[in-house]
Design a protein around this motif. Structure first.
Motif, PDB file in Angstrom:
ATOM      1  N   VAL A   1     -24.460   0.248  -9.483  1.00  0.00           N
ATOM      2  CA  VAL A   1     -24.953   0.603  -8.148  1.00  0.00           C
ATOM      3  C   VAL A   1     -24.015   1.652  -7.564  1.00  0.00           C
ATOM      4  O   VAL A   1     -22.827   1.404  -7.367  1.00  0.00           O
TER       5      VAL A   1
ATOM      6  N   THR B   1     -33.920  -3.585  -4.200  1.00  0.00           N
ATOM      7  CA  THR B   1     -32.952  -3.901  -5.244  1.00  0.00           C
ATOM      8  C   THR B   1     -33.158  -5.322  -5.757  1.00  0.00           C
ATOM      9  O   THR B   1     -33.124  -5.569  -6.970  1.00  0.00           O
ATOM     10  N   GLN B   2     -33.346  -6.273  -4.851  1.00  0.00           N
ATOM     11  CA  GLN B   2     -33.612  -7.646  -5.269  1.00  0.00           C
ATOM     12  C   GLN B   2     -34.850  -7.717  -6.158  1.00  0.00           C
ATOM     13  O   GLN B   2     -34.847  -8.385  -7.201  1.00  0.00           O
TER      14      GLN B   2
ATOM     15  N   LEU C   1     -23.851  -7.390  -9.090  1.00  0.00           N
ATOM     16  CA  LEU C   1     -24.778  -7.118 -10.191  1.00  0.00           C
ATOM     17  C   LEU C   1     -24.076  -6.591 -11.436  1.00  0.00           C
ATOM     18  O   LEU C   1     -24.717  -6.374 -12.465  1.00  0.00           O
TER      19      LEU C   1
ATOM     20  N   THR D   1     -31.956  -5.591 -15.165  1.00  0.00           N
ATOM     21  CA  THR D   1     -31.080  -6.363 -16.042  1.00  0.00           C
ATOM     22  C   THR D   1     -31.488  -6.175 -17.504  1.00  0.00           C
ATOM     23  O   THR D   1     -30.625  -6.067 -18.397  1.00  0.00           O
TER      24      THR D   1
ATOM     25  N   THR E   1     -34.225  -6.316  -9.707  1.00  0.00           N
ATOM     26  CA  THR E   1     -33.035  -6.753 -10.431  1.00  0.00           C
ATOM     27  C   THR E   1     -33.348  -7.281 -11.825  1.00  0.00           C
ATOM     28  O   THR E   1     -32.658  -6.933 -12.804  1.00  0.00           O
ATOM     29  N   ASP E   2     -34.371  -8.109 -11.967  1.00  0.00           N
ATOM     30  CA  ASP E   2     -34.693  -8.650 -13.291  1.00  0.00           C
ATOM     31  C   ASP E   2     -35.035  -7.539 -14.280  1.00  0.00           C
ATOM     32  O   ASP E   2     -34.562  -7.543 -15.427  1.00  0.00           O
TER      33      ASP E   2
ATOM     34  N   LYS F   1     -24.512  -8.273 -14.751  1.00  0.00           N
ATOM     35  CA  LYS F   1     -25.841  -8.104 -15.349  1.00  0.00           C
ATOM     36  C   LYS F   1     -25.970  -6.743 -16.034  1.00  0.00           C
ATOM     37  O   LYS F   1     -27.015  -6.418 -16.591  1.00  0.00           O
TER      38      LYS F   1
ATOM     39  N   VAL G   1     -28.914   1.571  -9.974  1.00  0.00           N
ATOM     40  CA  VAL G   1     -29.446   1.743  -8.624  1.00  0.00           C
ATOM     41  C   VAL G   1     -28.658   2.867  -7.956  1.00  0.00           C
ATOM     42  O   VAL G   1     -27.421   2.886  -8.017  1.00  0.00           O
TER      43      VAL G   1
ATOM     44  N   ILE H   1     -25.866  -3.932 -14.389  1.00  0.00           N
ATOM     45  CA  ILE H   1     -26.500  -2.993 -13.467  1.00  0.00           C
ATOM     46  C   ILE H   1     -25.430  -2.246 -12.680  1.00  0.00           C
ATOM     47  O   ILE H   1     -24.526  -2.849 -12.102  1.00  0.00           O
TER      48      ILE H   1
ATOM     49  N   LEU I   1     -23.221  -5.009  -3.781  1.00  0.00           N
ATOM     50  CA  LEU I   1     -24.196  -5.153  -4.862  1.00  0.00           C
ATOM     51  C   LEU I   1     -23.608  -4.705  -6.197  1.00  0.00           C
ATOM     52  O   LEU I   1     -23.905  -5.294  -7.241  1.00  0.00           O
TER      53      LEU I   1
END
Length: 261
Positions: A182, A125-126, A175, A133, A129-130, A178, A139, A180, A171
């Motif tokens: 989850v 996930t990390q 997130l 985004t 992430t970009d 952004k 996710v 996103i 998360l």
């Protein structure tokens, strides 16, 4: 079932095996997505990719150990180099810990399970992430109905999956700004090859038909049957799609009514 829920999207699936991982890949492709398949065993990736491509889909296979930072960074790079975007990440990879009572469970087996199931999902996930985004992506964490019970010998497994759920919910909050989303899918029994084999072994032990083992298990579910991999994968497709654009931080149980939440 062919839909356009994921038309034009790129879906990354980790933990691709012959059961649920395969179904997540094939159902995502059937919904219109380009599918990136990631797992340690390259032969499994190629088998699923061949099935998807035979049906007209587009895939990328990247052998990946999700406990390795460099391997995950390579997965991100290969995905963006090939497709230029990522719209959904499905964290399906996990390791089953020792199925012993907690009083007799080896700590290293628990650590190994947490490393794959929880930290592996976080690492993935990390890393994505970009990219997520950029697309206001999604996710989906694959969990388990072990969250809903405390049966003997499942303690280590429940500990790992409970940690995964807590991490997923956090998360979703972290997130959210952004764009996103989850979410979690928690399957019950999955009527696929591994479970069929296991029920067969139980049938041999008690000298009863395998069908009887199945029905005794299914009778605990409202629908009197067990879910198949494709049915669970369609729940994943929904959460990965724009149809779930306002859904985040949630858990969708897919268990034919074995547990009510």
């Amino acid at each position: 079932m062919s839909t356009a829920l994921l038309s034009g999207k790129v879906v990354v699936v980790s933990g691709v095996g012959p059961g649920l991982g395969r179904s997540i890949g094939t159902e995502s492709a059937a919904a219109g997505a380009k599918v990136v398949l990631a797992a340690r065993t390259e032969s499994r990736l190629k088998e699923v990719a061949a099935e998807i491509e035979a049906a007209g889909g587009e895939t990328l296979c990247v052998p990946t150990d999700i406990t390795d930072d460099d391997a995950v960074r390579n997965l991100v790079r290969r995905t963006l180099d090939t497709f230029g975007r990522v719209d959904a990440l499905v964290n399906n990879a996990f390791a089953v810990p020792s199925m012993k009572p907690l009083s007799r469970t080896d700590f290293q087996q628990i650590r190994d399970s947490l490393d794959v199931t929880v930290l592996g999902g976080l690492r993935m996930t990390q890393a994505f992430t970009d990219a997520l985004t950029e697309t206001k992506g999604s996710v989906v964490m694959i969990n388990s109905s072990v969250l809903r019970h405390s049966e003997p010998r499942y303690g280590s497994y429940k500990a790992a999956k409970s940690a995964l759920l807590a991490m997923s919910q956090t998360l979703a909050t972290e997130l959210g700004d952004k764009g996103i989303r989850v979410n979690t899918v928690a399957p019950g029994y999955i009527w696929s090859g591994q479970l069929k084999w296991y029920f067969g072994e139980i049938a041999k032990k008690y000298d009863i038909p395998a069908e009887q083992v199945y029905q005794q298990t299914a009778d605990r579910c409202d629908l009197k049957r067990l879910p198949e991999p494709d049915e669970i994968a369609r729940a994943v497709v929904f959460l990965a799609s724009d149809w779930a654009s306002a859904v985040t931080g949630q858990t969708l149980d897919v268990n034919c009514g074995e547990y009510h939440v």
